[in-house]
Design a protein around this motif. Structure first.
Motif, PDB file in Angstrom:
ATOM      1  N   ASN A  81      27.141  35.755  40.778  1.00  0.00           N
ATOM      2  CA  ASN A  81      26.185  36.701  40.235  1.00  0.00           C
ATOM      3  C   ASN A  81      26.899  37.818  39.484  1.00  0.00           C
ATOM      4  O   ASN A  81      26.488  38.208  38.390  1.00  0.00           O
ATOM      5  CB  ASN A  81      25.334  37.282  41.367  1.00  0.00           C
ATOM      6  N   ARG A  82      28.001  38.312  40.057  1.00  0.00           N
ATOM      7  CA  ARG A  82      28.758  39.395  39.435  1.00  0.00           C
ATOM      8  C   ARG A  82      30.245  39.152  39.646  1.00  0.00           C
ATOM      9  O   ARG A  82      30.679  38.804  40.751  1.00  0.00           O
ATOM     10  CB  ARG A  82      28.356  40.755  40.021  1.00  0.00           C
ATOM     11  N   VAL A  83      31.015  39.343  38.579  1.00  0.00           N
ATOM     12  CA  VAL A  83      32.463  39.199  38.650  1.00  0.00           C
ATOM     13  C   VAL A  83      33.096  40.501  38.150  1.00  0.00           C
ATOM     14  O   VAL A  83      32.777  40.958  37.042  1.00  0.00           O
ATOM     15  CB  VAL A  83      32.967  38.006  37.815  1.00  0.00           C
ATOM     16  N   GLU A  84      33.989  41.081  38.969  1.00  0.00           N
ATOM     17  CA  GLU A  84      34.692  42.301  38.588  1.00  0.00           C
ATOM     18  C   GLU A  84      36.195  42.048  38.687  1.00  0.00           C
ATOM     19  O   GLU A  84      36.676  41.556  39.710  1.00  0.00           O
ATOM     20  CB  GLU A  84      34.316  43.473  39.493  1.00  0.00           C
ATOM     21  N   ILE A  85      36.912  42.408  37.629  1.00  0.00           N
ATOM     22  CA  ILE A  85      38.367  42.270  37.615  1.00  0.00           C
ATOM     23  C   ILE A  85      38.957  43.646  37.351  1.00  0.00           C
ATOM     24  O   ILE A  85      38.891  44.161  36.221  1.00  0.00           O
ATOM     25  CB  ILE A  85      38.829  41.263  36.540  1.00  0.00           C
ATOM     26  N   THR A  86      39.480  44.250  38.394  1.00  0.00           N
ATOM     27  CA  THR A  86      40.128  45.552  38.260  1.00  0.00           C
ATOM     28  C   THR A  86      41.635  45.448  38.474  1.00  0.00           C
ATOM     29  O   THR A  86      42.335  46.437  38.268  1.00  0.00           O
ATOM     30  CB  THR A  86      39.543  46.554  39.273  1.00  0.00           C
ATOM     31  N   GLY A  87      42.086  44.274  38.880  1.00  0.00           N
ATOM     32  CA  GLY A  87      43.508  44.049  39.085  1.00  0.00           C
ATOM     33  C   GLY A  87      44.121  43.336  37.884  1.00  0.00           C
ATOM     34  O   GLY A  87      43.857  43.692  36.730  1.00  0.00           O
ATOM     35  N   ARG A  88      44.917  42.292  38.173  1.00  0.00           N
ATOM     36  CA  ARG A  88      45.613  41.585  37.095  1.00  0.00           C
ATOM     37  C   ARG A  88      45.478  40.083  37.275  1.00  0.00           C
ATOM     38  O   ARG A  88      45.704  39.544  38.355  1.00  0.00           O
ATOM     39  CB  ARG A  88      47.094  41.973  37.076  1.00  0.00           C
ATOM     40  N   VAL A  89      45.115  39.411  36.175  1.00  0.00           N
ATOM     41  CA  VAL A  89      45.082  37.954  36.115  1.00  0.00           C
ATOM     42  C   VAL A  89      46.080  37.552  35.038  1.00  0.00           C
ATOM     43  O   VAL A  89      45.894  37.886  33.854  1.00  0.00           O
ATOM     44  CB  VAL A  89      43.677  37.419  35.784  1.00  0.00           C
ATOM     45  N   GLU A  90      47.124  36.850  35.424  1.00  0.00           N
ATOM     46  CA  GLU A  90      48.165  36.543  34.462  1.00  0.00           C
ATOM     47  C   GLU A  90      47.816  35.344  33.585  1.00  0.00           C
ATOM     48  O   GLU A  90      48.400  35.160  32.508  1.00  0.00           O
ATOM     49  CB  GLU A  90      49.491  36.304  35.189  1.00  0.00           C
ATOM     50  N   GLY A  91      46.882  34.521  34.011  1.00  0.00           N
ATOM     51  CA  GLY A  91      46.431  33.394  33.204  1.00  0.00           C
ATOM     52  C   GLY A  91      45.161  33.737  32.455  1.00  0.00           C
ATOM     53  O   GLY A  91      44.980  34.854  31.973  1.00  0.00           O
ATOM     54  N   SER A  92      44.248  32.766  32.360  1.00  0.00           N
ATOM     55  CA  SER A  92      42.975  32.953  31.667  1.00  0.00           C
ATOM     56  C   SER A  92      41.846  33.161  32.668  1.00  0.00           C
ATOM     57  O   SER A  92      41.952  32.783  33.839  1.00  0.00           O
ATOM     58  CB  SER A  92      42.661  31.732  30.787  1.00  0.00           C
ATOM     59  N   VAL A  93      40.766  33.748  32.195  1.00  0.00           N
ATOM     60  CA  VAL A  93      39.560  33.962  32.992  1.00  0.00           C
ATOM     61  C   VAL A  93      38.432  33.155  32.358  1.00  0.00           C
ATOM     62  O   VAL A  93      38.093  33.372  31.187  1.00  0.00           O
ATOM     63  CB  VAL A  93      39.183  35.450  33.062  1.00  0.00           C
ATOM     64  N   ARG A  94      37.887  32.227  33.127  1.00  0.00           N
ATOM     65  CA  ARG A  94      36.767  31.401  32.650  1.00  0.00           C
ATOM     66  C   ARG A  94      35.634  31.570  33.657  1.00  0.00           C
ATOM     67  O   ARG A  94      35.720  31.070  34.785  1.00  0.00           O
ATOM     68  CB  ARG A  94      37.176  29.940  32.523  1.00  0.00           C
ATOM     69  N   VAL A  95      34.562  32.241  33.238  1.00  0.00           N
ATOM     70  CA  VAL A  95      33.559  32.714  34.186  1.00  0.00           C
ATOM     71  C   VAL A  95      32.159  32.446  33.657  1.00  0.00           C
ATOM     72  O   VAL A  95      31.886  32.625  32.465  1.00  0.00           O
ATOM     73  CB  VAL A  95      33.736  34.234  34.447  1.00  0.00           C
ATOM     74  N   VAL A  96      31.268  32.031  34.567  1.00  0.00           N
ATOM     75  CA  VAL A  96      29.822  32.006  34.321  1.00  0.00           C
ATOM     76  C   VAL A  96      29.189  32.919  35.357  1.00  0.00           C
ATOM     77  O   VAL A  96      29.359  32.711  36.566  1.00  0.00           O
ATOM     78  CB  VAL A  96      29.250  30.585  34.434  1.00  0.00           C
ATOM     79  N   ALA A  97      28.491  33.956  34.909  1.00  0.00           N
ATOM     80  CA  ALA A  97      27.946  34.944  35.844  1.00  0.00           C
ATOM     81  C   ALA A  97      26.811  35.697  35.173  1.00  0.00           C
ATOM     82  O   ALA A  97      26.633  35.636  33.949  1.00  0.00           O
ATOM     83  CB  ALA A  97      29.037  35.915  36.292  1.00  0.00           C
ATOM     84  N   ALA A  98      26.042  36.419  35.998  1.00  0.00           N
ATOM     85  CA  ALA A  98      25.024  37.296  35.429  1.00  0.00           C
ATOM     86  C   ALA A  98      25.673  38.491  34.746  1.00  0.00           C
ATOM     87  O   ALA A  98      25.256  38.905  33.661  1.00  0.00           O
ATOM     88  CB  ALA A  98      24.063  37.754  36.524  1.00  0.00           C
TER      89      ALA A  98
END
Length: 375
Positions: A81-98
């Motif tokens: 429903n909700r995705v929050e990224i406040t840290g670090r993702v060194e690769g890619s982000v692939r997301v389906v969300a509201a």
């Protein structure tokens, strides 16, 4: 609550998991600040929080939210429903969300399908942002391109490549810096602040009308649909002549009653959807999740049946009634063939064609319900 996590876990449990990977299913999946996952993590639950380190990929499904304030050294693939990224993702982000919020750093691409997506001024994306959604507001740093189709774009920050988007509304915020070109497709001009800096070109392309080939294919499909509808109606009349004539008689004698029954039948799936929305609005998605998973498929299935049955059967009594008004002495087949084109013409009328066709379809559908073959 646990049952919702279990339902979410079905998706993850069906995924092929590599030999060196960890799978977790729980109400709350928590990777604490001092935790280090030395492999991929497949997680499902109501809430997923990553405050530690995942040295592989994160594949996650959560009903409520996924929050990453730690480090994911691989990719993030998520549904929530909700995705929050406040840290670090060194690769890619692939997301389906509201909704998706990026306030941290993403090393590679951000690929999102969401109603709303936002990046803060503190965020950075190492490569491209590609978005499909309703609203998008970008305010951080993007090293390469911004692309996608969004109804309402608001773009600020620094873009190292090009902006190439399709929009209903595009606003370039104060302080925006674009090292490349800005190309957008929209019916209206973009709104750009005076302090926007664009090193390349700034151009707009209007949304194109369908070309001749597309219009030809559309016309061909309409003609085929009309011929198919005529043939199916004749087949129904041949297979159930008494019932078809009874439905036509019911529609001619009791049109309001037939319309009421048709509206009632068509309202069943709509009522189920409204009930589902009402339940979700007064409870949390996590607690109402199992009921939603039951009611929505039922509503969709009933709606599909009503639409299919209505498209196939509703024209028969309507066409018979119309044909009988013109040539009552003709056979039922001839009256149907005479009345069916009148329905098609009514459907093609500008402005009133759609509502009129809907009323006729509902009345025709209801006529089958109130028909009495003994009459």
């Amino acid at each position: 609550m646990a049952s919702v996590a279990l339902l979410a876990g079905v998706f993850v449990s069906l995924l092929p998991v590599p030999a060196f990977a960890q799978r977790v299913q729980s109400n709350v999946v928590l990777v604490r600040a001092d935790d280090v996952i030395t492999e991929d993590l497949y997680a499902a639950g109501n809430t997923i929080v990553v405050s530690g380190v995942i040295e592989g990929d994160l594949v996650a499904v959560a009903f409520d939210s996924i929050r990453i304030d730690g480090v994911v050294e691989g990719d993030v693939i998520a549904i929530s429903n909700r995705v929050e990224i406040t840290g670090r993702v060194e690769g890619s982000v692939r997301v389906v969300a509201a909704s998706v919020l990026v306030e941290g750093d993403v090393g590679d691409d951000v690929f999102v399908g969401a109603l709303t997506i936002a990046t803060s001024v503190s965020s950075s994306v190492g490569r491209d942002i590609l978005v499909w959604g309703r609203t998008a507001e970008l305010a951080g740093e993007v090293s390469r391109d911004v692309e996608g189709t969004v109804r309402r774009w608001r773009i600020g920050g620094t873009i190292g490549g090009d902006i190439d988007v399709t929009a209903g509304e595009l606003t370039l915020l104060p302080g925006l810096v674009v090292d490349g070109d800005v190309r957008y497709t929209a019916d209206a001009e973009a709104s750009a602040a005076e302090t926007v800096s664009i090193d390349g070109t700034f151009s707009r392309a209007e949304a194109l009308a369908p070309n001749l080939r597309v219009r030809g294919i559309r016309l061909l499909l309409q003609v085929v649909g009309v011929i198919a509808g005529l043939g199916i109606g004749l087949g129904i009349l041949w297979a159930a002549p008494a019932r078809s004539l009874a439905a036509a008689g019911a529609l001619a004698r009791r049109p309001l009653q037939s319309l009421s029954w048709g509206v009632g039948l068509a309202s069943v799936p709509v009522a189920l959807v409204i009930v589902t929305i009402g339940i979700v609005s007064v409870t949390s998605l996590s607690s109402s999740g199992p009921l939603v998973l039951v009611l929505l498929p039922v509503a969709l299935a009933i709606g599909a049946v009503v639409v299919v049955v209505g498209l196939l059967t509703a024209p028969v009594p309507v066409a018979l009634v119309v044909g009988s008004r013109v040539r009552p002495e003709w056979s039922s087949y001839a009256r149907y063939v005479l009345g069916f084109p009148v329905i098609v013409v009514a459907w093609l009328l500008p402005w009133v064609g759609g509502p009129l066709a809907l009323l006729l379809a509902l009345a025709g559908l209801g006529a089958w319900l109130v028909a009495d073959p003994e009459d």
